[in-house]
Write a protein that holds these residues in place. Sequence first.
Motif, PDB file in Angstrom:
ATOM      1  N   GLU A 162      32.730  45.611  52.677  1.00  0.00           N
ATOM      2  CA  GLU A 162      31.596  45.306  51.641  1.00  0.00           C
ATOM      3  C   GLU A 162      32.007  44.504  50.531  1.00  0.00           C
ATOM      4  O   GLU A 162      31.084  43.728  50.159  1.00  0.00           O
ATOM      5  CB  GLU A 162      31.550  46.762  51.046  1.00  0.00           C
ATOM      6  CG  GLU A 162      30.369  46.784  50.287  1.00  0.00           C
ATOM      7  CD  GLU A 162      30.260  48.132  49.501  1.00  0.00           C
ATOM      8  OE1 GLU A 162      29.105  48.387  48.702  1.00  0.00           O
ATOM      9  OE2 GLU A 162      31.060  49.099  49.637  1.00  0.00           O
ATOM     10  N   TYR A 163      33.177  44.393  50.429  1.00  0.00           N
ATOM     11  CA  TYR A 163      33.514  43.332  49.128  1.00  0.00           C
ATOM     12  C   TYR A 163      34.316  42.035  49.718  1.00  0.00           C
ATOM     13  O   TYR A 163      35.163  42.277  50.570  1.00  0.00           O
ATOM     14  CB  TYR A 163      34.411  43.915  48.101  1.00  0.00           C
ATOM     15  CG  TYR A 163      33.804  45.090  47.280  1.00  0.00           C
ATOM     16  CD1 TYR A 163      32.905  44.629  46.175  1.00  0.00           C
ATOM     17  CD2 TYR A 163      33.746  46.402  47.700  1.00  0.00           C
ATOM     18  CE1 TYR A 163      32.166  45.751  45.707  1.00  0.00           C
ATOM     19  CE2 TYR A 163      33.350  47.396  47.051  1.00  0.00           C
ATOM     20  CZ  TYR A 163      32.136  47.005  45.915  1.00  0.00           C
ATOM     21  OH  TYR A 163      31.819  47.991  45.248  1.00  0.00           O
ATOM     22  N   VAL A 164      34.024  41.025  49.244  1.00  0.00           N
ATOM     23  CA  VAL A 164      34.765  39.660  49.674  1.00  0.00           C
ATOM     24  C   VAL A 164      35.442  39.366  48.477  1.00  0.00           C
ATOM     25  O   VAL A 164      34.906  38.994  47.157  1.00  0.00           O
ATOM     26  CB  VAL A 164      33.675  38.591  50.162  1.00  0.00           C
ATOM     27  CG1 VAL A 164      34.384  37.167  50.427  1.00  0.00           C
ATOM     28  CG2 VAL A 164      32.878  38.862  50.963  1.00  0.00           C
ATOM     29  N   THR A 165      36.619  39.320  48.571  1.00  0.00           N
ATOM     30  CA  THR A 165      37.710  39.052  47.233  1.00  0.00           C
ATOM     31  C   THR A 165      38.497  37.828  47.523  1.00  0.00           C
ATOM     32  O   THR A 165      38.611  37.248  48.782  1.00  0.00           O
ATOM     33  CB  THR A 165      38.566  40.499  47.261  1.00  0.00           C
ATOM     34  OG1 THR A 165      39.483  40.538  48.377  1.00  0.00           O
ATOM     35  CG2 THR A 165      37.754  41.697  47.189  1.00  0.00           C
ATOM     36  N   SER A 166      39.153  37.464  46.360  1.00  0.00           N
ATOM     37  CA  SER A 166      40.257  36.385  46.639  1.00  0.00           C
ATOM     38  C   SER A 166      41.302  36.527  47.465  1.00  0.00           C
ATOM     39  O   SER A 166      41.901  35.410  47.855  1.00  0.00           O
ATOM     40  CB  SER A 166      40.494  35.910  45.031  1.00  0.00           C
ATOM     41  OG  SER A 166      41.092  37.089  44.824  1.00  0.00           O
ATOM     42  N   GLY A 167      41.596  37.844  47.698  1.00  0.00           N
ATOM     43  CA  GLY A 167      42.484  38.068  48.754  1.00  0.00           C
ATOM     44  C   GLY A 167      42.285  37.854  50.135  1.00  0.00           C
ATOM     45  O   GLY A 167      43.092  37.617  51.248  1.00  0.00           O
ATOM     46  N   ASP A 168      40.923  37.436  50.549  1.00  0.00           N
ATOM     47  CA  ASP A 168      40.441  37.153  51.792  1.00  0.00           C
ATOM     48  C   ASP A 168      40.805  35.797  52.028  1.00  0.00           C
ATOM     49  O   ASP A 168      40.505  35.505  53.170  1.00  0.00           O
ATOM     50  CB  ASP A 168      39.013  37.598  51.970  1.00  0.00           C
ATOM     51  CG  ASP A 168      38.635  39.019  52.002  1.00  0.00           C
ATOM     52  OD1 ASP A 168      39.623  39.739  52.567  1.00  0.00           O
ATOM     53  OD2 ASP A 168      37.853  39.661  51.392  1.00  0.00           O
ATOM     54  N   LEU A 169      41.157  34.967  51.091  1.00  0.00           N
ATOM     55  CA  LEU A 169      41.447  33.586  51.513  1.00  0.00           C
ATOM     56  C   LEU A 169      42.769  33.391  52.557  1.00  0.00           C
ATOM     57  O   LEU A 169      43.742  34.169  52.207  1.00  0.00           O
ATOM     58  CB  LEU A 169      41.953  32.860  50.180  1.00  0.00           C
ATOM     59  CG  LEU A 169      40.639  32.488  49.285  1.00  0.00           C
ATOM     60  CD1 LEU A 169      41.149  31.738  48.147  1.00  0.00           C
ATOM     61  CD2 LEU A 169      39.675  31.787  49.807  1.00  0.00           C
ATOM     62  N   LYS A 170      42.527  32.754  53.408  1.00  0.00           N
ATOM     63  CA  LYS A 170      43.749  32.568  54.481  1.00  0.00           C
ATOM     64  C   LYS A 170      44.031  30.962  54.418  1.00  0.00           C
ATOM     65  O   LYS A 170      43.392  29.952  54.707  1.00  0.00           O
ATOM     66  CB  LYS A 170      43.245  32.792  55.846  1.00  0.00           C
ATOM     67  CG  LYS A 170      44.224  32.906  56.890  1.00  0.00           C
ATOM     68  CD  LYS A 170      43.881  32.988  58.298  1.00  0.00           C
ATOM     69  CE  LYS A 170      45.064  32.866  59.257  1.00  0.00           C
ATOM     70  NZ  LYS A 170      44.327  33.264  60.648  1.00  0.00           N
ATOM     71  N   TRP A 171      45.411  30.797  54.146  1.00  0.00           N
ATOM     72  CA  TRP A 171      45.801  29.494  54.152  1.00  0.00           C
ATOM     73  C   TRP A 171      46.139  28.726  55.604  1.00  0.00           C
ATOM     74  O   TRP A 171      46.733  29.533  56.307  1.00  0.00           O
ATOM     75  CB  TRP A 171      47.227  29.264  53.366  1.00  0.00           C
ATOM     76  CG  TRP A 171      47.930  28.087  53.351  1.00  0.00           C
ATOM     77  CD1 TRP A 171      47.567  26.836  53.239  1.00  0.00           C
ATOM     78  CD2 TRP A 171      49.359  27.855  53.826  1.00  0.00           C
ATOM     79  NE1 TRP A 171      48.280  26.010  53.231  1.00  0.00           N
ATOM     80  CE2 TRP A 171      49.447  26.354  53.709  1.00  0.00           C
ATOM     81  CE3 TRP A 171      50.453  28.908  54.118  1.00  0.00           C
ATOM     82  CZ2 TRP A 171      50.723  25.893  53.906  1.00  0.00           C
ATOM     83  CZ3 TRP A 171      51.517  28.298  54.528  1.00  0.00           C
ATOM     84  CH2 TRP A 171      51.858  26.982  54.374  1.00  0.00           C
TER      85      TRP A 171
END
Length: 367
Positions: A162-171
Amino acid sequence: MASSSSSRLPPSVFNPRRHVGVHAERVSDVSSTEFPGHYPGEDHTWSLARFKENLKVSVKRLSQRSIEFDLVGVDASIANAFRRILIAEVPTIAIEDVYVWNNTSVIHDEVLAQRLGLIPLNVDPALFEFRLPGDIPYDRNTLVFQLVVECSRGKKGEIINEYVTSGDLKWIPQGEQESVFGDMVPAATNKDIVLAKLRPGQVINMELHAIKGVGKEHAKWSPVATATYRLHPLILLNPSKPVPPKLAQKFASCFSPGVVKVGSNGEVSVDERHLRKETMSREVLRHTEFEGCVELKRIRDWFIFSVESEGPYAPEALFPEAIKVMRGKIASIRAAAEALLADSQDLGRNTVVAGPDADGDVAMGTS
């Protein structure tokens, strides 16, 4: 006037030449007078030895994200230069280019790109070069991330992602980056920053390119949340007109808690250990019964810095980084001045100055 408390501050603090007066509706003596020629018979020419003797840097509070330190013995112009460098010229890495492959959320592409750019990253800027306009992106000047999130409904009706967060960034490593970073995987310093909310069926699919920059180009490259300073406060009690014991508690309440102590006999004193907590509200100056009992001052060359880190730098590393930038600026000015001096000397050797003509004009010519 002299302080009535046992001195925990150095005696030089009570030198009136270092004081800025704080009055009910104005301040006085804001400019330093210790320059050559102001005081007859005194030598105030700048001296490196004297500067080293007076310069002091002392850390008063340090946490994971903030630092408070004292910078003593410099002019306000120097302190302000460091403050501005901390905010605008210490480099960091931030997301600059956003390639949107799919975005079916309610947030517009431009708004989401702006939010992504403001995410602080844990990447050491020293590992990267600046990427100038027109430069080709490669592993030494560009960091690549992917943001791919799809919201769906689970078997029990619960909403997934439900939430898109900064933790979803994949290097996504490029070139030799994987060996350079090792176990230190580039990511957001705070992985709980909410970027968007999705409903089942909505998708965000983006590629993000982060580059090195400085805060004067855009605030997203600023390494600090705040960088401020204030002058150290000073409270001087007048021994010739003490505060009446019956008004001691009222007098103490005019200052920040802990700054003024009241003895068992009603005698007031200043606790210099807590003096830096004083906000200089000037509340005491509103009461006529305390007129002449106290003077409020600030120490002109004693700066209390408060800095909050919001990027890859530890709080205690920010001021040394600002010093590096300052030294680079000074080196550039010195090189430019030396080049200008060399050019003027060469020009002087090759220039013939003719006498004035009938109109009084002087023509310059080369031999």
